[in-house]
Motif scaffolding. Structure first.
Motif, PDB file in Angstrom:
ATOM      1  N   ALA A  58     -18.335  -8.380  59.414  1.00 40.34           N
ATOM      2  CA  ALA A  58     -19.432  -8.507  60.373  1.00 40.34           C
ATOM      3  C   ALA A  58     -19.143  -7.645  61.602  1.00 40.34           C
ATOM      4  CB  ALA A  58     -19.612  -9.962  60.779  1.00 40.34           C
ATOM      5  N   VAL A  59     -19.902  -6.566  61.756  1.00 41.54           N
ATOM      6  CA  VAL A  59     -19.771  -5.692  62.921  1.00 41.54           C
ATOM      7  C   VAL A  59     -20.440  -6.364  64.117  1.00 41.54           C
ATOM      8  CG1 VAL A  59     -20.307  -3.416  63.863  1.00 41.54           C
ATOM      9  CG2 VAL A  59     -19.724  -3.655  61.457  1.00 41.54           C
ATOM     10  N   THR A  60     -21.633  -6.922  63.884  1.00 43.19           N
ATOM     11  CA  THR A  60     -22.354  -7.710  64.879  1.00 43.19           C
ATOM     12  C   THR A  60     -22.864  -8.965  64.167  1.00 43.19           C
ATOM     13  OG1 THR A  60     -24.535  -6.758  64.454  1.00 43.19           O
ATOM     14  CG2 THR A  60     -23.128  -5.581  66.022  1.00 43.19           C
ATOM     15  N   ASN A  61     -23.675  -9.760  64.846  1.00 42.87           N
ATOM     16  CA  ASN A  61     -24.254 -10.943  64.207  1.00 42.87           C
ATOM     17  C   ASN A  61     -25.241 -10.580  63.100  1.00 42.87           C
ATOM     18  OD1 ASN A  61     -22.817 -12.766  65.702  1.00 42.87           O
ATOM     19  ND2 ASN A  61     -24.410 -13.002  67.268  1.00 42.87           N
ATOM     20  N   HIS A  62     -25.736  -9.348  63.099  1.00 40.66           N
ATOM     21  CA  HIS A  62     -26.756  -8.950  62.130  1.00 40.66           C
ATOM     22  C   HIS A  62     -26.343  -7.801  61.210  1.00 40.66           C
ATOM     23  CE1 HIS A  62     -29.738 -11.561  63.925  1.00 40.66           C
ATOM     24  NE2 HIS A  62     -29.372 -11.102  65.124  1.00 40.66           N
ATOM     25  N   ILE A  63     -25.298  -7.090  61.526  1.00 42.28           N
ATOM     26  CA  ILE A  63     -24.904  -5.926  60.731  1.00 42.28           C
ATOM     27  C   ILE A  63     -23.566  -6.195  60.044  1.00 42.28           C
ATOM     28  CG2 ILE A  63     -24.286  -3.489  60.788  1.00 42.28           C
ATOM     29  CD1 ILE A  63     -26.214  -3.174  63.126  1.00 42.28           C
ATOM     30  N   LEU A  64     -23.560  -5.981  58.704  1.00 39.48           N
ATOM     31  CA  LEU A  64     -22.357  -6.175  57.899  1.00 39.48           C
ATOM     32  C   LEU A  64     -21.967  -4.861  57.239  1.00 39.48           C
ATOM     33  CD1 LEU A  64     -23.442  -9.372  55.941  1.00 39.48           C
ATOM     34  CD2 LEU A  64     -21.951  -9.300  57.926  1.00 39.48           C
ATOM     35  N   LEU A  65     -20.671  -4.590  57.195  1.00 31.65           N
ATOM     36  CA  LEU A  65     -20.142  -3.502  56.383  1.00 31.65           C
ATOM     37  C   LEU A  65     -19.611  -4.126  55.104  1.00 31.65           C
ATOM     38  CD1 LEU A  65     -18.157  -1.407  59.003  1.00 31.65           C
ATOM     39  CD2 LEU A  65     -20.455  -1.011  58.136  1.00 31.65           C
ATOM     40  N   ARG A  66     -19.824  -3.456  53.980  1.00 25.93           N
ATOM     41  CA  ARG A  66     -19.449  -4.033  52.698  1.00 25.93           C
ATOM     42  C   ARG A  66     -18.746  -2.986  51.836  1.00 25.93           C
ATOM     43  NH1 ARG A  66     -24.227  -6.948  50.189  1.00 25.93           N
ATOM     44  NH2 ARG A  66     -23.400  -8.507  51.593  1.00 25.93           N
ATOM     45  N   ALA A  67     -17.682  -3.398  51.146  1.00 21.94           N
ATOM     46  CA  ALA A  67     -16.987  -2.563  50.171  1.00 21.94           C
ATOM     47  C   ALA A  67     -16.645  -3.442  48.970  1.00 21.94           C
ATOM     48  CB  ALA A  67     -15.722  -1.966  50.767  1.00 21.94           C
ATOM     49  N   ALA A  68     -16.843  -2.889  47.768  1.00 24.51           N
ATOM     50  CA  ALA A  68     -16.599  -3.693  46.565  1.00 24.51           C
ATOM     51  C   ALA A  68     -16.194  -2.792  45.404  1.00 24.51           C
ATOM     52  CB  ALA A  68     -17.840  -4.488  46.184  1.00 24.51           C
ATOM     53  N   TYR A  69     -15.439  -3.370  44.467  1.00 29.07           N
ATOM     54  CA  TYR A  69     -15.062  -2.726  43.214  1.00 29.07           C
ATOM     55  C   TYR A  69     -15.514  -3.629  42.073  1.00 29.07           C
ATOM     56  CZ  TYR A  69     -12.361  -1.345  39.179  1.00 29.07           C
ATOM     57  OH  TYR A  69     -11.988  -0.984  37.920  1.00 29.07           O
TER      58      TYR A  69
END
Length: 88
Positions: free
Chosen positions: A41-52
């Motif tokens: 969670a970068v902010t309350n509304h923006i998420l960074l996501r990484a997955a394999y």
């Protein structure tokens, strides 16, 4: 926040000798998938996501298309995904 995922996979493969070959084999396969990743969670509304994710559909014999004797192909994929999500 880390996560894991897994379950049923359904995929369609199409293979031909050349792009314009009349000998084409197309089939829908079922298999399994397993993966892991994390959201940040970068902010309350923006998420960074990484997955394999690894997906396996088994093996298929394509000797009816390719003339060589060992035409068995492992139908599996490995995906790495990154993204940004907005949470409402």
């Amino acid at each position: 926040m880390p996560f894991v995922t897994g379950g049923l996979a359904i995929g369609r493969y199409e293979i031909s000798e050349t792009p314009f070959s009349p000998c084409t084999k197309s089939k829908t396969y079922t298999g399994w998938t397993l993966g892991a990743g994390a959201d940040y969670a970068v902010t309350n509304h923006i998420l960074l996501r990484a997955a394999y994710r690894y997906t396996d559909y088994g093996d298929e014999d394509f000797t009816d298309i390719f003339p060589w004797p060992d035409s068995k192909v492992d139908l599996s994929t490995s995906d790495v995904r990154v993204g940004i999500a907005y949470k409402f």
